[in-house]
Design a protein around this motif. Structure first.
Motif, short mmCIF file in Angstrom:
data_model
loop_
_atom_site.label_atom_id
_atom_site.label_comp_id
_atom_site.label_asym_id
_atom_site.label_seq_id
_atom_site.Cartn_x
_atom_site.Cartn_y
_atom_site.Cartn_z
N TYR A 28 1.04 -0.62 0.03
CA TYR A 28 -0.16 0.00 0.12
C TYR A 28 0.88 0.96 -0.28
O TYR A 28 0.26 2.23 -0.71
CB TYR A 28 -0.69 -0.55 0.91
N ARG B 134 0.95 3.98 -2.74
CA ARG B 134 0.81 5.36 -2.88
C ARG B 134 1.90 6.13 -3.02
O ARG B 134 2.01 7.70 -3.63
CB ARG B 134 0.04 5.12 -1.35
N ASN C 289 -9.45 4.86 -6.55
CA ASN C 289 -8.27 3.98 -5.79
C ASN C 289 -8.36 3.74 -4.52
O ASN C 289 -8.33 2.93 -3.43
CB ASN C 289 -6.24 4.08 -6.00
N ASN C 290 -8.42 4.52 -3.76
CA ASN C 290 -8.85 4.48 -2.01
C ASN C 290 -9.89 3.72 -1.68
O ASN C 290 -9.80 2.94 -0.82
CB ASN C 290 -8.77 6.59 -1.42
N ILE D 108 -8.85 0.10 -2.14
CA ILE D 108 -8.09 -0.57 -0.95
C ILE D 108 -8.73 -0.36 0.34
O ILE D 108 -8.34 -1.29 1.20
CB ILE D 108 -6.58 1.09 -0.75
N ASN E 1 -8.70 -3.79 2.64
CA ASN E 1 -8.92 -3.90 4.20
C ASN E 1 -9.91 -4.59 4.91
O ASN E 1 -10.63 -5.09 6.11
CB ASN E 1 -8.74 -2.54 4.47
#
Length: 718
Positions: free
Chosen positions: A432, A436, A468-469, A472, A476
């Protein structure tokens, strides 16, 4: 040719004559034993026989030792048999037949134990058995046997023998690297020597004092107590000079030189090494002479006196070649090559230094392999001997080992799972962070180069970053779900293991209960003492396994999340526990006293109370006094104190040393090598008391007895 043949025949005739003289001496000593009127005289005669047997060939020595045993068995003196078995064990040991040696040493002890009115014989048997075990690498067992002998000798006020026991104990501790204990035992030797009633120590006692001071100094050096080491070496050297033992004067100086070098006192080290060097040459101890020469060479090398360093190096090489001990010779040559390489390097002869260092490494590696093979052979021999002695103990502990293995596998599984989860989390985090940073760097470059021309593209990049966030975040969320699932699987596995342990212990206790029943039946239907004895051993083993399995059930009970409490009749609980141990009390001749208010009720958990009572009473049984005339008992007193109940359980057993008071409640702690417990009982007591919100404390007087006081809340009186 004829001259050489004549010399050979002459030497052979002398050897045959010496053997004949030794055998005649043994026969004469055997005859004198029958008329000996004291235990000490008998032991002295058997000691002379043992020393003479060492000079004879194996077949003759064994034949003569067995003949001495035959005469002893025909006599009406058990002490003769004790010493004859001991001598036979020493002969077998001298020829490497360790199993036969072990058997005869054990027969010596067994014979002595069957004659309680002859404690001197038992002490002598324990002493030599302890020496034998220590020689085989069984240091703890050897130490225990020597301390048993020391107690008897001290009771008999035979302080010269007490010093021998503690002397051997000091050597054992030093070899086991227990340097503090070695020093303590050494000072004990000196203390008991002071009790010997004599105006002046004889040669043997002076030699022993010198030797033990040297051992104490060696231990001081290992503990970096250099000043004390020098003091004790000086005392030992004074005695060595007094008894005119030049060899030990040199040996002590060699040891002292090591301390001087550690202190940086090179001149004094040089002087001591020179004394050791000259003495070793005088007595042709070539390995020691070579090592002293090497150390002197190192000193001169540090001073850049290359000629002297080279001279002593050449001397060291000469003496190492002369050393008859091949292993010692190789070690010396390896050290020589290392020192030679350093000398050549200091003289800037680097090719020669390199060649010498290569040879040193090759020889060192060869020695390492040989030493490893030797260590493996020694370990194998020690293992075989230990296996013979502990066969029965291994059988009784097999189930415990299996449980340990299960717990180990469980721990390994949990640890592996945790590590795997951490690795996964760390990997994902790194991925990650990497992604990033890569995206941010790319964005910064684009902003720097095209900040004015590509505003619209920046908006698109912002949208992409948001996607993308979100991606992710979804990753998670999935990861958290996987972790939760793995956690549930782990909890289910733990529950299955606990259930398996609980049911398995119940299933195994059924055949054990059958064995105990068969033991009771056998006592009633058979009058054969051997059969009864056999079933007693079976019963004892079964009871031990039953106690162990019950403790497993206790562990299971303690690990339960809930421990409900109800009003409980204390009288019924304690009576039930005492009824369980009633056969054991009767078998051991042990009494119990109970002081209890009949109408006393306590709001508590019955299973946890049962664990507390059973383990404290079992502790009193295990550590009772067993010597003849002992009258073991256990007292149980209940005393209400407000809303709390004080329970005191007192015994007159062997007690617990003060240094162990803070450890007795630890898991698997065993305060004595002779303990028959498994180190769980008092741990279970403390954990049960803590769960019930109470406290437990210990008051013990070593050799007198112990009192465990438990304070529990929830008292209820009717």
């Amino acid at each position: 040719m004829k001259k050489n043949l004549g010399v050979t025949l002459f030497v052979l005739i002398i050897m045959i004559g010496a053997q004949a003289q030794d055998t005649l001496l043994i026969d004469s000593l055997n005859n004198s034993i029958s008329s000996a009127n004291s235990d000490f005289t008998i032991n002295k005669a058997f000691d002379e026989i043992s020393k003479t047997l060492e000079k004879l060939p194996k077949t003759i020595a064994l034949r003569k030792a067995k003949y001495s045993l035959h005469l002893a068995l025909q006599s009406d003196r058990e002490l003769n048999v004790v010493f004859a078995y001991r001598n036979l064990g020493r002969v077998y040991n001298s020829y490497g037949q360790r199993e036969e040696a072990l058997r005869n040493f054990q027969l010596s002890i067994a014979t002595a134990q069957a004659s309680p009115n002859k404690p001197f014989g038992l002490a002598i048997a324990h002493f030599h058995f302890g020496q034998f075990l220590a020689q085989q690498g069984l240091l703890s067992e050897g130490l225990q046997s020597l301390l048993d002998a020391s107690k008897i000798f001290e009771h008999l006020k035979m302080y010269s023998y007490v010093t021998l026991c503690h002397y051997e104990a000091a050597i054992i501790h030093y070899n086991a690297r227990n340097y503090k204990q070695s020093i303590e035992e050494g000072y004990t030797v000196l203390t008991f020597q002071d009790k010997i009633k004599t105006d002046e120590l004889d040669y043997d006692q002076s030699f022993q004092r010198m030797s033990i001071l040297n051992t104490i100094a060696l231990a001081n050096n290992q503990l970096r107590q250099y000043d004390m080491a020098i003091i004790n070496y000086d005392k030992a050297e004074v005695i060595a000079k007094k008894i005119k033992n030049d060899f030990w004067v040199g040996l002590i100086n060699g040891n002292k030189a090591i301390v001087f070098k550690n202190l940086g006192r090179v001149d004094e080290a040089e002087s001591s090494l020179m004394a050791d060097y000259e003495t070793s040459k005088k007595y042709k101890v070539w390995g020691s002479a070579g090592m002293s020469a090497l150390s002197l060479s190192d000193i001169y090398l540090s001073r850049k006196e290359y000629a002297k360093a080279k001279s002593f190096l050449d001397s060291a090489l000469f003496y190492f070649v002369q050393d008859p001990d091949k292993v010692s010779s190789k070690r010396g040559l390896s050290s020589y090559l290392n020192s030679y390489a350093r000398l050549k390097a200091a003289m800037k002869d680097y090719p020669e230094a390199f060649n010498a260092m290569q040879k040193h490494v090759q020889l060192r590696d060869s020695l390492s392999f040989e030493q490893e093979a030797l260590n493996m052979a020694k370990i194998k021999a020690t293992y075989d001997l230990d296996r013979k002695q502990t066969e029965i103990e291994l059988l009784t502990k097999n189930n415990e080992i299996q449980q340990e293995r299960i717990r180990g596998q469980k721990t390994l599984f949990i640890a592996t799972l945790v590590v795997l989860i951490l690795v996964v989390l760390l990997s994902l985090n790194l991925i990650y962070i990497f992604r990033r940073q890569k995206q941010v760097a790319k964005l910064l470059r684009q902003q720097r180069d095209e900040i004015e021309a590509k505003n619209a593209e920046l908006e698109a990049q912002g949208t992409k970053l948001q996607e993308n966030n979100q991606y992710i975040q979804s990753l998670n969320a999935k990861l958290e779900q996987k972790v939760a699932a793995r956690t549930r699987e782990l909890e289910e596995t733990n529950h299955e293991l606990d259930t398996f342990l609980y049911h398995s212990s119940h299933d195994i206790r059924r055949p054990i209960t059958t064995l105990l029943g068969l033991d009771l039946v056998a006592r009633q239907v058979s009058n054969d003492k051997d059969v009864i004895t056999l079933f007693e051993k079976v019963g004892e083993t079964a009871r031990s396994m039953d106690n162990m399995l019950f403790k497993m059930q206790m562990m299971y009970e303690l690990n339960q999340p809930d421990h409900p409490v109800d009003p409980i009749d204390i009288h019924r609980v304690i009576r039930g526990v005492l009824q369980h141990y009633r056969p054991e009390f009767a078998r051991l001749g042990m009494t119990n006293h109970l002081s209890l208010h009949e109408s006393l009720f306590l709001t508590s958990n019955p299973a946890l109370l049962n664990i507390i009572f059973r383990n404290l009473i079992e502790n009193a049984i295990l550590f009772r006094k067993t010597h003849p005339g002992a009258e073991p008992f256990v007292d149980i007193v209940f005393k209400p104190i407000g809303t709390q109940l004080e329970i005191s359980i007192t015994d007159n057993g062997i007690g617990i040393e003060d240094k162990y008071h803070d450890q007795v409640f630890d898991l698997y702690f065993r305060g004595s090598p002779a303990s028959k417990g498994n180190g769980l009982g008092l741990y279970l007591v403390k954990k049960s008391v803590q769960i019930l919100g109470g406290s437990v404390k210990l008051i013990s007087d070593y050799g007198v007895g112990s009192t465990f006081t438990v304070l529990l809340p929830g008292i209820k009186t009717d």
